[in-house]
Design a protein around this motif. Structure first.
Motif, PDB file in Angstrom:
ATOM      1  N   LEU A   1       9.687  28.241  28.651  1.00  0.00           N
ATOM      2  CA  LEU A   1       9.176  28.246  30.029  1.00  0.00           C
ATOM      3  C   LEU A   1       8.912  26.825  30.500  1.00  0.00           C
ATOM      4  O   LEU A   1       8.626  25.942  29.692  1.00  0.00           O
ATOM      5  CB  LEU A   1       7.858  29.021  30.076  1.00  0.00           C
ATOM      6  CG  LEU A   1       7.948  30.472  29.627  1.00  0.00           C
ATOM      7  CD1 LEU A   1       6.545  31.053  29.482  1.00  0.00           C
ATOM      8  CD2 LEU A   1       8.771  31.292  30.616  1.00  0.00           C
ATOM      9  N   ASP A   2       8.951  26.631  31.829  1.00  0.00           N
ATOM     10  CA  ASP A   2       8.580  25.317  32.330  1.00  0.00           C
ATOM     11  C   ASP A   2       7.059  25.170  32.158  1.00  0.00           C
ATOM     12  O   ASP A   2       6.344  26.152  31.975  1.00  0.00           O
ATOM     13  CB  ASP A   2       9.082  25.115  33.768  1.00  0.00           C
ATOM     14  CG  ASP A   2       8.085  25.513  34.824  1.00  0.00           C
ATOM     15  OD1 ASP A   2       7.046  24.830  34.955  1.00  0.00           O
ATOM     16  OD2 ASP A   2       8.331  26.518  35.518  1.00  0.00           O
TER      17      ASP A   2
ATOM     18  N   HIS B   1      18.766  32.920  32.364  1.00  0.00           N
ATOM     19  CA  HIS B   1      18.113  32.636  31.084  1.00  0.00           C
ATOM     20  C   HIS B   1      18.788  33.445  29.983  1.00  0.00           C
ATOM     21  O   HIS B   1      19.474  34.433  30.259  1.00  0.00           O
ATOM     22  CB  HIS B   1      16.623  32.960  31.153  1.00  0.00           C
ATOM     23  CG  HIS B   1      16.329  34.421  31.369  1.00  0.00           C
ATOM     24  ND1 HIS B   1      15.912  35.254  30.372  1.00  0.00           N
ATOM     25  CD2 HIS B   1      16.428  35.199  32.475  1.00  0.00           C
ATOM     26  CE1 HIS B   1      15.731  36.478  30.857  1.00  0.00           C
ATOM     27  NE2 HIS B   1      16.033  36.471  32.134  1.00  0.00           N
TER      28      HIS B   1
ATOM     29  N   LEU C   1       4.481  27.309  34.288  1.00  0.00           N
ATOM     30  CA  LEU C   1       4.542  28.730  33.919  1.00  0.00           C
ATOM     31  C   LEU C   1       3.978  28.950  32.525  1.00  0.00           C
ATOM     32  O   LEU C   1       3.290  29.940  32.263  1.00  0.00           O
ATOM     33  CB  LEU C   1       5.987  29.233  33.981  1.00  0.00           C
ATOM     34  CG  LEU C   1       6.567  29.453  35.377  1.00  0.00           C
ATOM     35  CD1 LEU C   1       8.022  29.902  35.278  1.00  0.00           C
ATOM     36  CD2 LEU C   1       5.752  30.487  36.149  1.00  0.00           C
ATOM     37  N   GLY C   2       4.253  28.009  31.622  1.00  0.00           N
ATOM     38  CA  GLY C   2       3.740  28.118  30.259  1.00  0.00           C
ATOM     39  C   GLY C   2       2.219  28.139  30.258  1.00  0.00           C
ATOM     40  O   GLY C   2       1.597  28.948  29.560  1.00  0.00           O
TER      41      GLY C   2
ATOM     42  N   GLY D   1       9.629  35.789  29.876  1.00  0.00           N
ATOM     43  CA  GLY D   1       8.167  35.821  29.859  1.00  0.00           C
ATOM     44  C   GLY D   1       7.599  36.958  30.693  1.00  0.00           C
ATOM     45  O   GLY D   1       8.260  37.955  30.967  1.00  0.00           O
TER      46      GLY D   1
ATOM     47  N   GLN E   1      14.034  32.195  26.324  1.00  0.00           N
ATOM     48  CA  GLN E   1      14.209  30.893  26.983  1.00  0.00           C
ATOM     49  C   GLN E   1      12.836  30.238  27.178  1.00  0.00           C
ATOM     50  O   GLN E   1      11.917  30.872  27.695  1.00  0.00           O
ATOM     51  CB  GLN E   1      14.866  31.133  28.349  1.00  0.00           C
ATOM     52  CG  GLN E   1      15.333  29.892  29.049  1.00  0.00           C
ATOM     53  CD  GLN E   1      16.846  29.693  28.927  1.00  0.00           C
ATOM     54  OE1 GLN E   1      17.543  30.516  28.340  1.00  0.00           O
ATOM     55  NE2 GLN E   1      17.341  28.607  29.445  1.00  0.00           N
TER      56      GLN E   1
ATOM     57  N   HIS F   1       0.998  31.459  31.493  1.00  0.00           N
ATOM     58  CA  HIS F   1       1.149  32.470  30.429  1.00  0.00           C
ATOM     59  C   HIS F   1      -0.005  32.399  29.434  1.00  0.00           C
ATOM     60  O   HIS F   1      -0.582  33.411  29.053  1.00  0.00           O
ATOM     61  CB  HIS F   1       2.477  32.273  29.681  1.00  0.00           C
ATOM     62  CG  HIS F   1       3.636  32.959  30.325  1.00  0.00           C
ATOM     63  ND1 HIS F   1       4.153  32.568  31.536  1.00  0.00           N
ATOM     64  CD2 HIS F   1       4.385  34.021  29.937  1.00  0.00           C
ATOM     65  CE1 HIS F   1       5.163  33.363  31.857  1.00  0.00           C
ATOM     66  NE2 HIS F   1       5.325  34.261  30.909  1.00  0.00           N
TER      67      HIS F   1
ATOM     68  N   TYR G   1       6.199  34.311  22.677  1.00  0.00           N
ATOM     69  CA  TYR G   1       6.307  32.864  22.500  1.00  0.00           C
ATOM     70  C   TYR G   1       5.281  32.466  21.450  1.00  0.00           C
ATOM     71  O   TYR G   1       4.264  33.150  21.296  1.00  0.00           O
ATOM     72  CB  TYR G   1       6.010  32.124  23.822  1.00  0.00           C
ATOM     73  CG  TYR G   1       7.100  32.290  24.862  1.00  0.00           C
ATOM     74  CD1 TYR G   1       8.311  31.605  24.728  1.00  0.00           C
ATOM     75  CD2 TYR G   1       6.926  33.140  25.948  1.00  0.00           C
ATOM     76  CE1 TYR G   1       9.319  31.764  25.666  1.00  0.00           C
ATOM     77  CE2 TYR G   1       7.932  33.298  26.889  1.00  0.00           C
ATOM     78  CZ  TYR G   1       9.133  32.607  26.746  1.00  0.00           C
ATOM     79  OH  TYR G   1      10.137  32.764  27.658  1.00  0.00           O
TER      80      TYR G   1
END
Ligand code: FAD
Lengths: 346, 503
Positions: A316-317, A299, A320-321, B207, A314, A324, A343
């Motif tokens: 997130l998919d 990433h 995962l998003g 993240g 980067q 989060h 983010y």
């Protein structure tokens, strides 16, 4: 101090958590009123034989480093200070220095934290012992969360003894060969503690027992760098004072598998961490660092400068998003802490 | 829509899962896996009734032996839809009842998924399925001069999936780290059947550090279907010093002195006299049976490096009052010294009908205090206890010996164990260093954590498994449970959960 922090949190208005401001450049948005952590400072506990130091969040990194150095110990992950860093900021930013590939990152040394969550509750996770699996590992979750999950008020970190001996070697070689060498060395029991390739020069640091360092230095060959020059080289690299980091071109950090071949990106490159961390000075518009990192299995972070609108981290998919966002809500339901810094939606 | 919703307040009640639901469940599972991989008779279920902590046993509704990630996804989706609890299981060597079945749930065994998918000696990593045994990884890596560093004593049997779930350690983790320090990536399936990857083959991921959160989460957040582990170069040589002490306190101080000398040994373990007495006839490791405690202190690295470090450690141990020192002179001897330590649990199992292994961690400097207190508890509860100790990192394994056939002994053992855990917390430590909370230490969690912290854990759980179907009733107690426990168990007259109703 905790009471004052709590009052600010309970206003439920966006807060920008800030220690020494050394990482003001880092991350996406900086929204909200500043909450300065530096009033909550001081080393609370340091016992060299327990290999643990506990300090309040606003304690200057420099103070911790000198307390440790006095007892011949160190923060092995060599966090960059980038100015007047505080220990809370070190943990929240989650940045590690040259020794990372050899010994681990901030998250590998965090043993416990106290945090104020988004409802102003003071919570303790982990502790001061080396092994602790009671409850989820929330302490490590705080590392690199950029202050979006809570206000870290106190941290306990594992420390290590300073190496007895150190030596730095330099080799002339192109990037491909340097990647081969670094990965080859990492597969052997050698005391390599840091590597850096730039401008056709590969610099290697060895740290450990005197016998191990001497033997490795004579085995590896290369040109020996004097102790003073070596020390300032690694300090400058960690603090990004090395000439590579000067100037205005966007600085991208690509975190990729160490064995990834030389990336096809325009712009000067500097490699650390045995090949796993690659810095690129991207020429705007011509450099798709994100795609290059992703295709190498890693990433990319727009570390400094450049067009901030493309996003710093980067994306997130989707699964995962969602996790989060749910974790953000779990710790900070009113969106008080550093909203948008990591983010846009956390 | 299923009405279930996980909260911090109360344990969920799955008692509405009836015979009709069980039939439906079995029918749907039969569409996912072949008949040989779906167990549902009492006889077939029996081997799954407990893990390594056999004091607690339950039969599940069914056991599914998954052979692929696709099957794991389908099983989880089905159970999610039906609101059925799922308990993942590796080799079942866990020591905290983590894999104890739920009586209204499914046990999802990953033991058949045992392929090493990819081993890259240049990148120093291996991609493995969850049922791969810990030792199998090191064996596969050995031809390349590499190994997987965390080495739990159960390594011939335990799976990497179980290691990830428990954040397992070994005798070398002082220098080489725990599972969390040696795993790069975990691929798993959440309860609703979504496949998700935590970490990658780089050194960090964008993240939050969800990889760290997954490791040690005791099968409550996702079912692990693939793991990438870091491989470490094998040191050229290793040598171990065996030091005898006539007093456990002196041995404890010697541990601190070694660290103070700037040495991080590759392994630093302690055994007390009852432990060596149990082990020696079984393993013939050559332990000094007159010593009150022995220390095993290992150095590894290059030949010169080890010579340098062994000399330094010898000097410290002698200065700390060791009554005898022996340095391994061959690899065979080194392995023999370790064999005794690694066989400590089964050895105690031979001298006592049952034993109960505790796992508290304390600051090293409190060791002598803890051992004295344990000696007092042996008298108080009328039970013997042998102590083995990951001394380098403060992780203590008292082995309480009992006989479950003697009425009252199990209860006394549990009370003994609970007292050790409470003292671990009081001394500034934790109730579990590496075995996990599981079912066993769920009440002790109420001692270590405040209600608000437990609530935070439950909110983390909800981010992954909002219905609370993965391994319910383990690892993190509900507030109601703590209130009940507190009622039985008031600390110094201070009530910990005053806001909750009691009965
Ligand atoms: C003799 C003996 C010695 C031991 N020595 C040590 C030691 O030195 N150090 C140490 O740390 N431990 C030790 N243990 C404890 C135990 O071996 C470890 O906890 C081990 O990691 C458990 O692995 P397992 O495959 O047997 O897991 P199991 O017992 O099957 O399961 C353990 C937990 O992991 C979960 N789980 C299993 N697989 C998965 C998966 N694929 N996805 C999600 N969750 C999963 C289960 O639900 C359960 O909560 C020892 C045990 C014994 C019996």
């Amino acid at each position: 101090m905790i009471e004052q922090f709590r009052e600010r949190i309970l206003d439920k208005k966006p807060l920008r958590l800030r220690g020494g401001g050394s990482k003001d450049f880092y991350g996406q948005e900086r929204r909200g009123d500043i909450l300065d952590t530096r009033g909550h400072a001081g080393i609370l506990d340091y016992e060299p034989t327990e290999l643990v130091i506990t300090a309040k969040c606003g304690t200057p990194l420099a103070e911790i480093k000198s307390a440790l150095a006095e007892r011949r110990q160190m923060l092995a992950f060599e966090p960059p200070a980038f100015g007047d860093a505080t220990i809370g900021g070190v943990v929240a930013a989650g940045l590690s220095g040259p020794r990372r590939a050899a010994v681990g990152a901030v998250r590998d040394f965090v043993l416990g934290v106290k945090i104020l969550d988004g409802e102003g509750r003071l919570l303790t996770f982990g502790g001061q012992v080396m092994k602790n699996v009671a409850g989820y590992d929330v302490s490590r979750l705080m590392c690199g969360s950029l202050g979006t999950l809570g206000l870290i008020t106190e941290v306990s970190l594992k420390v290590l003894p300073l190496p007895v001996a150190e030596a730095t070697l330099r080799f002339d070689c192109p990037q491909g060969r340097a990647l081969e060498l670094m990965n080859g060395w990492a597969g052997k029991p050698l005391p390599v503690s840091a590597t850096c390739w730039h401008d056709d020069a590969l610099t290697v640091r060895l740290s450990g027992a005197r016998a191990a360092v001497d033997a490795a230095a004579s085995n590896l060959g290369g040109e020996k760098v004097g102790a003073a020059e070596a020390a300032s080289f690694w300090d400058d690299l960690r603090e990004q004072r090395h000439a590579f980091f000067s100037g205005d071109a966007a600085l991208w950090r690509l975190s990729v598998p160490s064995v990834a071949p030389a990336l096809d990106l325009p712009g000067a490159t500097l490699i650390e961490w045995g090949g796993a961390q690659r810095w690129v000075r991207c020429v705007e518009g011509s450099c798709d660092a994100r795609a290059a990192a992703a295709s190498a299995g890693g990433h990319a972070t727009q570390f400094r400068g450049g067009d901030r609108s493309v996003g710093i981290f980067q994306p997130l998919d989707p699964v995962l998003g969602r996790i989060h966002r749910d974790l953000k809500r779990a710790f900070d339901p009113h969106g008080v802490f550093n909203p948008g810094r990591l983010y846009p939606d956390v | 829509m299923n009405p279930r919703q996980h909260t911090a307040e109360r344990d969920q009640d799955f008692s509405d899962i009836d015979a009709a639901m069980r039939q439906r469940l079995l029918a749907e599972l039969a569409n996912i896996v072949p008949a040989s991989a779906l167990l549902s008779t009492a006889e077939d279920l029996k081997p799954y009734e407990c893990d390594g902590l056999s004091a607690y046993r339950r039969l599940p509704l069914a056991v599914v032996l998954a052979a692929s990630e696709t099957q794991v996804v389908a099983v989880l989706k089905t159970c999610h839809e039906l609101g059925i609890p799922v308990v993942a299981r590796g080799a079942g060597t866990g020591l905290s009842g983590g894999a104890l079945p739920h009586e209204n749930g499914v046990v999802l065994s990953l033991a058949k998924m045992k392929q090493i998918l990819h081993l890259d000696p240049v990148a120093r990593l291996a991609v493995v399925q969850p049922g791969v045994r810990n030792l199998a990884i090191s064996e596969a890596a050995a031809p390349h001069g590499l190994y997987y560093a965390p080495d739990p004593s159960s390594q011939i049997a335990c799976t990497i999936g179980g290691n990830v779930a428990e954040n397992s350690g070994g005798v070398h983790c002082l220098k080489y780290g725990l599972t969390v320090h040696n795993v790069l990536r975990v691929r798993g399936v959440t309860m609703d059947g979504e496949v998700v990857e935590f970490g990658n083959h780089a050194l960090d991921a964008p993240g939050y550090d969800l990889l760290a959160l997954m490791i040690g989460s005791e099968g409550l957040l996702a079912v692990v279907t693939e793991v990438t582990v870091k491989l470490t170069p094998k040191p050229e040589v290793a040598q171990v010093i065996m030091a005898s002490f006539d007093d456990v306190e002196k041995a404890g101080n010697a541990v601190a002195a070694i660290i103070a000398a700037g040495i991080i040994p590759a392994g630093l373990e302690m055994m007390d006299k009852p432990a060596t007495a149990a082990v020696e006839p079984f393993v013939k490791a050559g332990y000094d049976l007159n010593a009150e405690a022995i220390l095993l202190c290992e150095s590894d690295g290059t030949v010169d490096e080890v010579a340098e470090e062994v000399a330094a450690m010898r000097a410290v141990l002698e200065g700390s009052g060791a009554t005898d020192l022996r340095v391994s002179t061959s690899e065979a001897e080194r392995l023999r010294f370790w064999a005794g330590r690694k066989a400590a649990f089964p050895a105690v199992g031979r001298v006592s009908p049952d034993y109960y292994c505790m796992d508290g961690t304390i600051p090293r400097k409190r060791l002598a205090e803890m051992l004295k207190a344990i000696a007092g508890m042996e008298k108080k509860y009328g039970l013997r206890c042998a102590n083995v100790f990951h001394a380098g990192d403060g992780n203590l394994h008292p082995l309480i010996m009992y006989d479950s056939n003697v009425p009252g002994e199990l209860e006394r053992t549990e009370a003994f164990g609970a007292e050790i855990l409470e003292l671990s917390v009081a001394l500034g430590g934790t109730i579990t260093g590496e075995h996990g909370v599981g079912y066993e230490k769920i009440n002790a969690m109420c001692v270590q954590f405040q209600p608000e912290e437990l609530k935070a854990f439950h909110r983390v759980k909800v981010a992954f498994d909002p219905m609370g179907l993965l391994n319910p009733g383990k690892a993190v107690p509900t507030l109601h449970r703590c209130a009940e426990f507190g009622r039985m168990h008031v600390h110094g007259g201070e009530l910990k959960f005053p806001e909750l109703e009691r009965f």
